[in-house]
Enzyme design. Sequence first.
Site, PDB file in Angstrom:
ATOM      1  N   GLU A 154      -2.395   6.223  -3.732  1.00 27.86           N
ATOM      2  CA  GLU A 154      -2.959   6.094  -2.389  1.00 27.86           C
ATOM      3  C   GLU A 154      -2.138   6.924  -1.406  1.00 27.86           C
ATOM      4  O   GLU A 154      -0.921   6.759  -1.315  1.00 27.86           O
ATOM      5  CB  GLU A 154      -2.952   4.635  -1.932  1.00 27.86           C
ATOM      6  CG  GLU A 154      -3.920   3.750  -2.705  1.00 27.86           C
ATOM      7  CD  GLU A 154      -3.828   2.290  -2.296  1.00 27.86           C
ATOM      8  OE1 GLU A 154      -4.891   1.647  -2.163  1.00 27.86           O
ATOM      9  OE2 GLU A 154      -2.699   1.790  -2.128  1.00 27.86           O
TER      10      GLU A 154
ATOM     11  N   ASN B 273      -4.487  -3.109  -3.181  1.00 28.56           N
ATOM     12  CA  ASN B 273      -3.871  -4.435  -3.100  1.00 28.56           C
ATOM     13  C   ASN B 273      -4.666  -5.379  -2.203  1.00 28.56           C
ATOM     14  O   ASN B 273      -4.725  -6.587  -2.455  1.00 28.56           O
ATOM     15  CB  ASN B 273      -2.430  -4.320  -2.601  1.00 28.56           C
ATOM     16  CG  ASN B 273      -1.481  -3.881  -3.704  1.00 28.56           C
ATOM     17  OD1 ASN B 273      -1.806  -3.957  -4.882  1.00 28.56           O
ATOM     18  ND2 ASN B 273      -0.309  -3.400  -3.326  1.00 28.56           N
TER      19      ASN B 273
ATOM     20  N   SER C 298       4.024  -0.853  -0.830  1.00 27.07           N
ATOM     21  CA  SER C 298       2.758  -1.346  -1.377  1.00 27.07           C
ATOM     22  C   SER C 298       1.973  -2.180  -0.378  1.00 27.07           C
ATOM     23  O   SER C 298       0.820  -2.514  -0.627  1.00 27.07           O
ATOM     24  CB  SER C 298       3.024  -2.186  -2.634  1.00 27.07           C
ATOM     25  OG  SER C 298       3.864  -3.285  -2.322  1.00 27.07           O
TER      26      SER C 298
ATOM     27  N   HIS D  66       1.548   5.737  -2.253  1.00 28.47           N
ATOM     28  CA  HIS D  66       1.666   4.491  -3.012  1.00 28.47           C
ATOM     29  C   HIS D  66       1.213   4.674  -4.458  1.00 28.47           C
ATOM     30  O   HIS D  66       0.023   4.856  -4.738  1.00 28.47           O
ATOM     31  CB  HIS D  66       0.837   3.390  -2.338  1.00 28.47           C
ATOM     32  CG  HIS D  66       0.905   2.077  -3.055  1.00 28.47           C
ATOM     33  ND1 HIS D  66      -0.175   1.244  -3.194  1.00 28.47           N
ATOM     34  CD2 HIS D  66       1.933   1.466  -3.711  1.00 28.47           C
ATOM     35  CE1 HIS D  66       0.186   0.172  -3.886  1.00 28.47           C
ATOM     36  NE2 HIS D  66       1.452   0.293  -4.210  1.00 28.47           N
TER      37      HIS D  66
END
Length: 676
Positions: free
Chosen positions: A453, A491, A420, A441
């Site tokens: 992702e 993120n 991540s 991800h």
Amino acid sequence: MFDGLRLAHWRADPRPDGILVLTLDRADQNVNALSRAVLDELESMVERIALELPKGVVIISGKAAGFIPGADIKGFGDIAAKGQTEDWIRHGQLVFQKLAELRCPTVAAIHGHCMGGGTEISLACRYRIASNDEKTRIGLPEVKLGIYPGWGGSVRAPRLLGAPAAMDLMLTGRSLSASAARAIGLVDKVVAPAVLLDEAVKLAQRGTTRPFKQRFLAWATNTGPGRAILAPQIAKQVARKARKEHYPAPFALIETWRRSGGLPVHAALKAEAKSVVKLAATPTAHNLVRVFFLMDRLKSLGGKDHGIQKVHVIGAGVMGGDIAAWCALRGFEVTLQDREMKYIQPALDRAAKLFEKKVKDETKRAATSARLKADVEGAGAADADLVIEAIFENLEAKQALFAKVEQTLKPGAILVSNTSSIPLTALREGRKDPARFAGLHYFNPVALMPLVEIVRHDGLDAETERRLAAFCKAIDKLPVPVAGTPGFLVNRILAPYMQEAIIAFSEGIPGPVIDKVALKFGMPMGPIELVDTVGLDVAASVGKIMADFHGVPLPDAFKVEDGKRGKKDGQGLYKWENGRAVKPEVPKDYQAPEDLEDRLILPLLNEAVSCLHDGVVSDADLLDAGVIFGTGFAPFRGGPIQHIKAVGADKLRARLDTLHTRYGARFKPRAGWESL
């Protein structure tokens, strides 16, 4: 009169028994999206039918994919730009009303997708019959585009189904299986696909009578008193999930029905058109249509051919186990590896619950379960076309695992990490075949979050990226290619938003106040509740990575106590009971700081600008799509970059400067604002 009649999109086939079969097979598309030409031809046919009535009419699709997916949304932009929205809506209403007024039985024979305008054309028929194929789905999803059914659907559905069932269908935008549609009276009969046409003909010949309860509800709930009682109750239920200023369509639908639900059909259609035309011009509708096309773009990445049959997942924790279960659910053979069976069993138990929820047919559920196998020894890696690493976030541990897996990896297999936050450049080091190594991800919870992702590095082969995008489509996920920098896209953008929420909380601003401000902006969940949900330990870890990346210290507010990591411990910034946050009462006279919304949202926007400037994604549309589908960022705003453009980059940059002066370096505008 109709024998051998062939138009560009429609075919008329008279049967010896007097039933006329109208087949829609749009010439220029793989699906029967309703364009102006399709509607014009239907109108011409219906007018001819009215002059020489057959014993009945059956409308069926000539496409294997399904019945009708709705209106051709790709033409919306041109229609709106030419100021023809009202004409387009009224024309569709007119054509469907002519169909509804035919003096012979009419039947819509539905197989596969039947959405929006497709459902509205079926509502204009006297009867509806559907195949029991699992691909048959019927719905009125227009609310997801910021409008509501405008070709008579909002008029006819309540009068057929009763207001509660019709409103639930239109306000949620959900699609129904054939059996569920039959249960509420939306279709009259459900049959096997092979006999759909034959049974539709019988229905046209013999007709059917709706159950008394449905007829009574259809009458009672549409009377003046019925509408007066139900409309406020339905609006109150909607208000719990959506704000009127954010999503006006549901409230406009309820109010239009309240005022015009008892009018003659033609008058009710005029009221429907007037309301929908007004909604179509709102920023919410424009942005939701844009989001639809963003989704379409992500779905188109990679094509269909991925060459993956077997998937091997290493790490049976929440993420790894749920990824494995989801892949099995979507038809892949999956092996799940961990150190001991005691670590794999909880994942299998969660998978069983997922399969029970998603696969109603017991035989098919058993086959789905059989596709997911425990693999303590990791033997499945040698046969896998795709190996997914999903262990804990530690560079050395991941590197050691990759080196071991590569010893048995077959030629052409793809190796990916579900990391991540660790940069792909670091994970790529030492790979035997870096061209077939990437990040993939997923987001938690895997079954609910649509985005994945695809994390790039400079040694990644374009064919590998394409295959991964095609694989994402095959498992019903939306792929967005991102650069392998710390935090990637989602993120990285969420980190400063969550960080500022924690800082505000540490200053004494109540968590419910912080969450309420974010919800008012349009976020799907308040940031304090979000931090607790993902875990304070995870938030601190990502925060540290992003702080190091930007060269700033992690704020002191990031303190994680043992047993108080959030939802998973039952205690974090909030106390958690039965999976829900127990939010403390806030004094009624408490006033939230005037700049609280800016403090929460502007860091997110600032990071979005920085990501675009740094090339984390290739363009602004992909950034907006990634943030909407990865974080739930207010869809009605169209995404962070679209929101910045709508409000004005200069105006938002000035507000960011104010926060920079007031609170310090964490609000310093990043590079990229000048180009917006």
